[in-house]
Design a protein around this motif. Structure first.
Motif, mmCIF file in Angstrom:
data_model
loop_
_atom_site.group_PDB
_atom_site.id
_atom_site.type_symbol
_atom_site.label_atom_id
_atom_site.label_comp_id
_atom_site.label_asym_id
_atom_site.label_seq_id
_atom_site.Cartn_x
_atom_site.Cartn_y
_atom_site.Cartn_z
ATOM 1 N N TYR A 43 -1.615 -2.971 -34.234
ATOM 2 C CA TYR A 43 -0.721 -2.991 -33.077
ATOM 3 C C TYR A 43 0.070 -4.288 -33.114
ATOM 4 O O TYR A 43 0.016 -5.121 -32.212
ATOM 5 N N LEU A 44 0.812 -4.435 -34.203
ATOM 6 C CA LEU A 44 1.427 -5.713 -34.552
ATOM 7 C C LEU A 44 2.544 -6.097 -33.595
ATOM 8 O O LEU A 44 3.271 -5.248 -33.085
ATOM 9 N N HIS A 45 2.666 -7.402 -33.370
ATOM 10 C CA HIS A 45 3.730 -7.963 -32.554
ATOM 11 C C HIS A 45 4.341 -9.148 -33.292
ATOM 12 O O HIS A 45 3.992 -9.426 -34.450
ATOM 13 N N GLU A 46 5.233 -9.867 -32.635
ATOM 14 C CA GLU A 46 5.951 -10.956 -33.287
ATOM 15 C C GLU A 46 5.007 -12.068 -33.747
ATOM 16 O O GLU A 46 5.288 -12.755 -34.734
ATOM 17 N N GLY A 47 3.891 -12.244 -33.066
ATOM 18 C CA GLY A 47 2.915 -13.220 -33.536
ATOM 19 C C GLY A 47 2.390 -12.875 -34.915
ATOM 20 O O GLY A 47 2.322 -13.732 -35.811
ATOM 21 N N HIS A 48 2.016 -11.611 -35.116
ATOM 22 C CA HIS A 48 1.575 -11.169 -36.438
ATOM 23 C C HIS A 48 2.712 -11.288 -37.455
ATOM 24 O O HIS A 48 2.502 -11.703 -38.599
ATOM 25 N N ASN A 176 -18.213 -22.494 -49.213
ATOM 26 C CA ASN A 176 -17.382 -22.756 -50.401
ATOM 27 C C ASN A 176 -16.532 -21.552 -50.776
ATOM 28 O O ASN A 176 -16.352 -21.230 -51.956
ATOM 29 N N GLN A 177 -16.013 -20.872 -49.757
ATOM 30 C CA GLN A 177 -15.113 -19.756 -50.032
ATOM 31 C C GLN A 177 -13.785 -20.332 -50.522
ATOM 32 O O GLN A 177 -13.182 -21.172 -49.857
ATOM 33 N N PRO A 178 -13.309 -19.905 -51.684
ATOM 34 C CA PRO A 178 -12.135 -20.536 -52.312
ATOM 35 C C PRO A 178 -10.818 -20.053 -51.724
ATOM 36 O O PRO A 178 -10.007 -19.407 -52.388
ATOM 37 N N VAL A 179 -10.597 -20.385 -50.461
ATOM 38 C CA VAL A 179 -9.395 -19.957 -49.758
ATOM 39 C C VAL A 179 -8.977 -21.066 -48.807
ATOM 40 O O VAL A 179 -9.818 -21.699 -48.170
ATOM 41 N N ASP A 180 -7.682 -21.314 -48.728
ATOM 42 C CA ASP A 180 -7.143 -22.258 -47.753
ATOM 43 C C ASP A 180 -6.854 -21.502 -46.456
ATOM 44 O O ASP A 180 -6.133 -20.502 -46.464
ATOM 45 N N ILE A 181 -7.425 -21.986 -45.346
ATOM 46 C CA ILE A 181 -7.171 -21.386 -44.046
ATOM 47 C C ILE A 181 -5.928 -22.053 -43.456
ATOM 48 O O ILE A 181 -5.867 -23.276 -43.343
ATOM 49 N N VAL A 182 -4.943 -21.238 -43.088
ATOM 50 C CA VAL A 182 -3.669 -21.756 -42.592
ATOM 51 C C VAL A 182 -3.523 -21.363 -41.116
ATOM 52 O O VAL A 182 -3.192 -20.217 -40.806
ATOM 53 N N PRO A 183 -3.780 -22.304 -40.187
ATOM 54 C CA PRO A 183 -3.566 -22.006 -38.764
ATOM 55 C C PRO A 183 -2.072 -22.007 -38.453
ATOM 56 O O PRO A 183 -1.331 -22.861 -38.945
ATOM 57 N N CYS A 184 -1.639 -21.072 -37.629
ATOM 58 C CA CYS A 184 -0.222 -20.952 -37.290
ATOM 59 C C CYS A 184 -0.045 -20.978 -35.767
ATOM 60 O O CYS A 184 -0.924 -20.531 -35.031
ATOM 61 N N PRO A 185 1.088 -21.495 -35.291
ATOM 62 C CA PRO A 185 1.277 -21.711 -33.852
ATOM 63 C C PRO A 185 1.239 -20.421 -33.037
ATOM 64 O O PRO A 185 1.557 -19.333 -33.525
ATOM 65 N N ILE A 186 0.866 -20.577 -31.763
ATOM 66 C CA ILE A 186 0.942 -19.473 -30.808
ATOM 67 C C ILE A 186 2.399 -19.048 -30.647
ATOM 68 O O ILE A 186 3.294 -19.888 -30.547
ATOM 69 N N GLY A 192 6.849 -17.333 -21.469
ATOM 70 C CA GLY A 192 5.642 -18.117 -21.698
ATOM 71 C C GLY A 192 4.389 -17.330 -21.993
ATOM 72 O O GLY A 192 3.400 -17.903 -22.474
ATOM 73 N N LEU A 193 4.368 -16.043 -21.728
ATOM 74 C CA LEU A 193 3.158 -15.261 -21.968
ATOM 75 C C LEU A 193 2.842 -15.218 -23.458
ATOM 76 O O LEU A 193 3.694 -14.866 -24.281
ATOM 77 N N ALA A 194 1.617 -15.600 -23.826
ATOM 78 C CA ALA A 194 1.212 -15.550 -25.223
ATOM 79 C C ALA A 194 1.162 -14.098 -25.691
ATOM 80 O O ALA A 194 0.610 -13.228 -25.006
ATOM 81 N N LEU A 195 1.737 -13.829 -26.858
ATOM 82 C CA LEU A 195 1.744 -12.469 -27.382
ATOM 83 C C LEU A 195 0.330 -12.020 -27.716
ATOM 84 O O LEU A 195 -0.464 -12.768 -28.285
ATOM 85 N N SER A 196 0.021 -10.800 -27.359
ATOM 86 C CA SER A 196 -1.292 -10.210 -27.629
ATOM 87 C C SER A 196 -1.129 -8.701 -27.694
ATOM 88 O O SER A 196 -0.343 -8.116 -26.935
ATOM 89 N N SER A 197 -1.882 -8.073 -28.578
ATOM 90 C CA SER A 197 -1.868 -6.612 -28.634
ATOM 91 C C SER A 197 -2.338 -6.013 -27.315
ATOM 92 O O SER A 197 -1.941 -4.900 -26.952
ATOM 93 N N ARG A 198 -3.197 -6.741 -26.592
ATOM 94 C CA ARG A 198 -3.724 -6.227 -25.332
ATOM 95 C C ARG A 198 -2.731 -6.341 -24.176
ATOM 96 O O ARG A 198 -3.001 -5.806 -23.097
ATOM 97 N N LEU A 289 -7.329 -11.671 -21.175
ATOM 98 C CA LEU A 289 -6.391 -12.452 -21.964
ATOM 99 C C LEU A 289 -6.974 -13.832 -22.248
ATOM 100 O O LEU A 289 -7.674 -14.398 -21.407
ATOM 101 N N ILE A 290 -6.667 -14.369 -23.427
ATOM 102 C CA ILE A 290 -7.035 -15.735 -23.749
ATOM 103 C C ILE A 290 -5.769 -16.539 -24.011
ATOM 104 O O ILE A 290 -4.744 -15.996 -24.408
ATOM 105 N N ASP A 291 -5.862 -17.848 -23.776
ATOM 106 C CA ASP A 291 -4.756 -18.749 -24.055
ATOM 107 C C ASP A 291 -5.331 -20.151 -24.179
ATOM 108 O O ASP A 291 -6.490 -20.396 -23.801
ATOM 109 N N ASN A 292 -4.544 -21.066 -24.707
ATOM 110 C CA ASN A 292 -5.050 -22.424 -24.879
ATOM 111 C C ASN A 292 -3.905 -23.388 -25.127
ATOM 112 O O ASN A 292 -2.769 -22.983 -25.394
#
Length: 300
Positions: A43-48, A176-186, A192-198, A289-292
């Motif tokens: 249920y993809l949105h602009e965040g995805h 030791n999982q060989p993957v770089d985790i890349v956090p991306c902005p909200i 102002g509402l954070a995008l969410s599938s819900r 809903l969650i936000d931070n």
């Protein structure tokens, strides 16, 4: 195979076929091969889409996974009614540059009941870990499976679920999982509402009331500058959200990030030498809903 804004991505439904396609790409690309993974529940949105665009810019091959993972839902949660729209998701995936869309069935991912859990102690026990027991164990299992199946060089996660990012970063490091985790902005709507599938669950009135989350979190830097401690900040955020008559607060908390531990009780947060996460979970009607907001560490 390279990302394209126009070419339709390959649709893959089995682990064996996905592994074959990634192996073929790596053989053809040789030493320049780079695989990015964007794990989602659909249920993809602009965040995805923003995660996909980031992966497509960083890698020669971008794999989008769409799988509503039953292990991370509690018995009274919304697994059965979680929004699903395959055609819509494929259109977003194509526009955002996905090369492969992996859409396995529950039987493909769990051919027998999973006896294994991946528990990240400490980091996972507060916030959603406390209010949704077992949730992050289920996240740990499915993300580990996806890492094992795809073997990505990089994996992309949105910071709207900052605790999930912290859990996955710690898990990947500890194992030791060989993957770089890349956090991306909200990614937020214009109001102002954070995008969410819900968000699709919200009535017009509930959606309007939900704006109290971003509006209240926007005041956090102001309260910290006024020498708030963690308890005073939690009280201010709680009062701000409670001004909405529809807001049913699950939690409001202030934790260090990414360790997810309470800061020193009497510490003025403006003096903190650690990054701070102010996180909330609030129900509007049946929709949780969650936000931070993430506050950088004070300069030494």
């Amino acid at each position: 195979m390279t990302a394209s804004l126009t070419a339709a991505p390959a649709i893959v439904r089995t682990i064996a076929e996905l592994r074959m396609q990634i192996k073929d790409y790596r053989r053809q690309a040789g030493e320049h091969a780079s695989v990015g993974l964007v794990p989602t529940m659909g249920y993809l949105h602009e965040g995805h889409a923003s995660l996909l665009r980031r992966s497509a810019a960083d890698n020669g091959l971008t794999v989008l996974s769409i799988f509503v993972n039953p292990l991370q839902f509690g018995p009274n949660e919304d697994f059965d009614r979680y929004p699903r729209d395959e055609a819509r998701d494929l259109a977003v995936a194509a526009d955002a540059g996905a090369d492969i869309v992996f859409m396995p069935s529950v039987g493909e991912m769990y051919p027998r009941p999973a006896a294994t859990r991946v528990t990240v102690s400490g980091v996972s026990e507060r916030l959603c870990g406390a209010s949704r027991p077992g949730h992050f164990d289920g996240v740990g299992v499915v993300v580990t499976k996806l890492f094992n199946i795809v073997q990505p060089d990089k994996a992309y996660f949105g910071m709207k679920d900052a605790q999930q990012v912290a859990v996955i970063e710690r898990m990947a490091g500890d194992l030791n999982q060989p993957v770089d985790i890349v956090p991306c902005p909200i990614v937020r709507e214009a109001d102002g509402l954070a995008l969410s599938s819900r968000n699709v669950y919200l009535s017009e009135t509930e959606r309007s009331e939900a704006l109290v989350l971003s509006a209240t979190l926007a005041r956090v830097p102001e309260w910290i500058a006024a020498d708030a401690t963690a308890e005073r900040l939690k009280a201010a955020v709680t009062a701000g959200i409670a001004a909405s008559p529809l807001a049913d607060i699950d939690y409001v908390d202030v934790l260090t990030f990414p360790d997810m531990q309470p800061p020193q009780a009497d510490l003025k947060l403006s003096d903190s030498r650690e990054r701070l996460l102010v996180a909330v979970a609030v129900r509007f009607g049946r929709t949780r809903l969650i936000d931070n907001i993430l506050i950088p560490a004070a300069e030494a």
